[in-house]
Design a protein around this motif. Structure first.
Motif, PDB file in Angstrom:
ATOM      1  N   ALA A 153       1.487   9.722  -5.413  1.00 27.24           N
ATOM      2  CA  ALA A 153       1.976  10.912  -5.346  1.00 27.24           C
ATOM      3  C   ALA A 153       2.953  11.261  -6.270  1.00 27.24           C
ATOM      4  CB  ALA A 153       2.772  11.085  -3.791  1.00 27.24           C
ATOM      5  N   PHE A 154       4.015  10.306  -6.670  1.00 29.28           N
ATOM      6  CA  PHE A 154       4.869  10.698  -7.651  1.00 29.28           C
ATOM      7  C   PHE A 154       4.363  10.899  -8.936  1.00 29.28           C
ATOM      8  CE2 PHE A 154       7.182   8.920 -11.507  1.00 29.28           C
ATOM      9  CZ  PHE A 154       8.230   9.861 -11.428  1.00 29.28           C
ATOM     10  N   ALA A 155       3.274  10.213  -9.232  1.00 27.27           N
ATOM     11  CA  ALA A 155       2.589  10.385 -10.874  1.00 27.27           C
ATOM     12  C   ALA A 155       1.762  11.797 -10.686  1.00 27.27           C
ATOM     13  CB  ALA A 155       1.614   9.399 -10.865  1.00 27.27           C
ATOM     14  N   PHE A 156       1.348  12.064  -9.572  1.00 28.36           N
ATOM     15  CA  PHE A 156       0.614  13.240  -9.429  1.00 28.36           C
ATOM     16  C   PHE A 156       1.591  14.443  -9.431  1.00 28.36           C
ATOM     17  CE2 PHE A 156      -1.182  16.835  -7.192  1.00 28.36           C
ATOM     18  CZ  PHE A 156      -2.298  17.119  -7.550  1.00 28.36           C
ATOM     19  N   SER A 157       2.769  14.448  -8.930  1.00 27.93           N
ATOM     20  CA  SER A 157       3.684  15.494  -8.832  1.00 27.93           C
ATOM     21  C   SER A 157       4.225  15.692 -10.092  1.00 27.93           C
ATOM     22  CB  SER A 157       4.705  15.195  -7.849  1.00 27.93           C
ATOM     23  OG  SER A 157       4.092  15.230  -6.667  1.00 27.93           O
ATOM     24  N   VAL A 168       8.328   9.069  -2.404  1.00 33.52           N
ATOM     25  CA  VAL A 168       9.096   8.443  -1.312  1.00 33.52           C
ATOM     26  C   VAL A 168       8.445   9.070   0.034  1.00 33.52           C
ATOM     27  CG1 VAL A 168      11.186   7.987   0.016  1.00 33.52           C
ATOM     28  CG2 VAL A 168      10.920   7.745  -2.632  1.00 33.52           C
ATOM     29  N   ALA A 169       8.391  10.362   0.057  1.00 33.23           N
ATOM     30  CA  ALA A 169       7.945  10.780   1.467  1.00 33.23           C
ATOM     31  C   ALA A 169       6.529  10.459   1.804  1.00 33.23           C
ATOM     32  CB  ALA A 169       8.066  12.297   1.475  1.00 33.23           C
ATOM     33  N   ALA A 170       5.589  10.649   0.708  1.00 35.65           N
ATOM     34  CA  ALA A 170       4.396  10.304   0.942  1.00 35.65           C
ATOM     35  C   ALA A 170       3.853   8.710   1.342  1.00 35.65           C
ATOM     36  CB  ALA A 170       3.541  10.376  -0.410  1.00 35.65           C
ATOM     37  N   GLY A 171       5.019   7.928   0.450  1.00 38.45           N
ATOM     38  CA  GLY A 171       4.662   6.439   0.949  1.00 38.45           C
ATOM     39  C   GLY A 171       5.323   6.174   2.411  1.00 38.45           C
ATOM     40  N   ALA A 172       6.304   6.894   2.763  1.00 40.61           N
ATOM     41  CA  ALA A 172       6.824   6.519   4.049  1.00 40.61           C
ATOM     42  C   ALA A 172       5.904   7.001   5.153  1.00 40.61           C
ATOM     43  CB  ALA A 172       8.342   7.307   4.146  1.00 40.61           C
ATOM     44  N   ALA A 173       5.391   8.211   5.020  1.00 42.29           N
ATOM     45  CA  ALA A 173       4.476   9.051   5.825  1.00 42.29           C
ATOM     46  C   ALA A 173       3.194   7.996   6.109  1.00 42.29           C
ATOM     47  CB  ALA A 173       4.158  10.254   5.432  1.00 42.29           C
ATOM     48  N   GLY A 174       2.608   7.454   4.919  1.00 34.57           N
ATOM     49  CA  GLY A 174       1.672   6.710   4.971  1.00 34.57           C
ATOM     50  C   GLY A 174       1.850   5.178   5.592  1.00 34.57           C
ATOM     51  N   LEU A 175       3.113   4.687   5.481  1.00 29.18           N
ATOM     52  CA  LEU A 175       3.476   3.424   6.197  1.00 29.18           C
ATOM     53  C   LEU A 175       3.557   3.768   7.747  1.00 29.18           C
ATOM     54  CD1 LEU A 175       4.120   0.696   6.017  1.00 29.18           C
ATOM     55  CD2 LEU A 175       6.588   1.505   5.746  1.00 29.18           C
ATOM     56  N   ALA A 176       4.107   4.856   8.159  1.00 29.42           N
ATOM     57  CA  ALA A 176       4.444   5.091   9.493  1.00 29.42           C
ATOM     58  C   ALA A 176       2.837   5.482  10.166  1.00 29.42           C
ATOM     59  CB  ALA A 176       5.088   6.391   9.756  1.00 29.42           C
ATOM     60  N   VAL A 177       2.102   6.138   9.526  1.00 28.22           N
ATOM     61  CA  VAL A 177       0.945   6.355  10.207  1.00 28.22           C
ATOM     62  C   VAL A 177       0.041   5.024  10.393  1.00 28.22           C
ATOM     63  CG1 VAL A 177      -1.684   7.368   9.836  1.00 28.22           C
ATOM     64  CG2 VAL A 177       0.335   8.407   9.478  1.00 28.22           C
ATOM     65  N   GLU A 178       0.165   4.182   9.411  1.00 29.52           N
ATOM     66  CA  GLU A 178      -0.498   2.644   9.469  1.00 29.52           C
ATOM     67  C   GLU A 178       0.014   1.917  10.641  1.00 29.52           C
ATOM     68  OE1 GLU A 178      -3.407   1.530   8.242  1.00 29.52           O
ATOM     69  OE2 GLU A 178      -3.662   3.704   7.214  1.00 29.52           O
ATOM     70  N   LEU A 179       1.319   1.897  10.639  1.00 28.82           N
ATOM     71  CA  LEU A 179       2.118   1.264  11.724  1.00 28.82           C
ATOM     72  C   LEU A 179       1.800   1.624  13.155  1.00 28.82           C
ATOM     73  CD1 LEU A 179       5.418   0.555  10.220  1.00 28.82           C
ATOM     74  CD2 LEU A 179       3.686  -0.992  10.560  1.00 28.82           C
ATOM     75  N   THR A 193       0.823  -1.047  -0.068  1.00 26.02           N
ATOM     76  CA  THR A 193       0.035   0.103  -0.041  1.00 26.02           C
ATOM     77  C   THR A 193       0.840   1.263   0.011  1.00 26.02           C
ATOM     78  OG1 THR A 193      -1.606  -1.027   1.270  1.00 26.02           O
ATOM     79  CG2 THR A 193      -1.946   1.297   1.138  1.00 26.02           C
ATOM     80  N   ALA A 194       2.079   1.322   0.655  1.00 27.85           N
ATOM     81  CA  ALA A 194       2.849   2.243   0.849  1.00 27.85           C
ATOM     82  C   ALA A 194       3.538   2.680  -0.563  1.00 27.85           C
ATOM     83  CB  ALA A 194       3.830   2.108   1.902  1.00 27.85           C
ATOM     84  N   VAL A 195       4.088   1.616  -1.401  1.00 26.74           N
ATOM     85  CA  VAL A 195       4.502   1.851  -2.392  1.00 26.74           C
ATOM     86  C   VAL A 195       3.367   2.105  -3.626  1.00 26.74           C
ATOM     87  CG1 VAL A 195       5.153   0.314  -4.474  1.00 26.74           C
ATOM     88  CG2 VAL A 195       6.051  -0.126  -2.256  1.00 26.74           C
ATOM     89  N   PHE A 196       2.202   1.948  -3.408  1.00 28.66           N
ATOM     90  CA  PHE A 196       1.275   2.335  -4.333  1.00 28.66           C
ATOM     91  C   PHE A 196       0.843   3.781  -3.962  1.00 28.66           C
ATOM     92  CE2 PHE A 196      -3.306   2.710  -5.305  1.00 28.66           C
ATOM     93  CZ  PHE A 196      -3.271   2.474  -6.671  1.00 28.66           C
ATOM     94  N   VAL A 197       0.719   4.283  -2.876  1.00 25.85           N
ATOM     95  CA  VAL A 197       0.380   5.753  -2.414  1.00 25.85           C
ATOM     96  C   VAL A 197       1.867   6.293  -2.888  1.00 25.85           C
ATOM     97  CG1 VAL A 197       0.307   7.203  -0.474  1.00 25.85           C
ATOM     98  CG2 VAL A 197      -1.158   5.285  -0.744  1.00 25.85           C
ATOM     99  N   GLY A 198       2.918   5.830  -2.651  1.00 24.01           N
ATOM    100  CA  GLY A 198       4.061   6.607  -3.128  1.00 24.01           C
ATOM    101  C   GLY A 198       4.008   7.069  -4.605  1.00 24.01           C
ATOM    102  N   PHE A 199       3.610   5.793  -5.570  1.00 18.73           N
ATOM    103  CA  PHE A 199       3.509   6.049  -6.885  1.00 18.73           C
ATOM    104  C   PHE A 199       2.537   7.083  -7.062  1.00 18.73           C
ATOM    105  CE2 PHE A 199       1.754   4.913 -10.934  1.00 18.73           C
ATOM    106  CZ  PHE A 199       2.832   5.173 -11.673  1.00 18.73           C
TER     107      PHE A 199
END
Length: 69
Positions: free
Chosen positions: A18-22, A38-49, A10-16
């Motif tokens: 965010a990258f695609a949008f940017s 990468v920042a969006a994916g890491a932040a999403g992973l941290a929140v879910e953990l 899920t973090a990889v998908f969200v990161g992609f």
């Protein structure tokens, strides 16, 4: 921790996303868009953990409020 592989996917998908949008929609430079993804994916992973820990803390606070009433 059986949810970890699903969270990483899920973090990889969200990161992609965010990258695609940017990169394609906001027309950012490639390196900045990549950092954003990468920042969006890491932040999403941290929140879910951290979500289970925050839920336990909230439940404990709710029980404390019930006892005071």
């Amino acid at each position: 921790m059986t949810r970890l592989p699903a969270l990483i996917i899920t973090a990889v998908f969200v990161g992609f996303l965010a990258f695609a949008f940017s990169y394609w929609i906001m027309q950012m430079e490639y390196s900045l868009a990549l950092i954003t993804g990468v920042a969006a994916g890491a932040a999403g992973l941290a929140v879910e953990l951290l979500k289970p820990l925050l839920q336990k803390k909230k439940d404990a606070a709710d029980r404390g409020q019930d006892r005071k009433s």
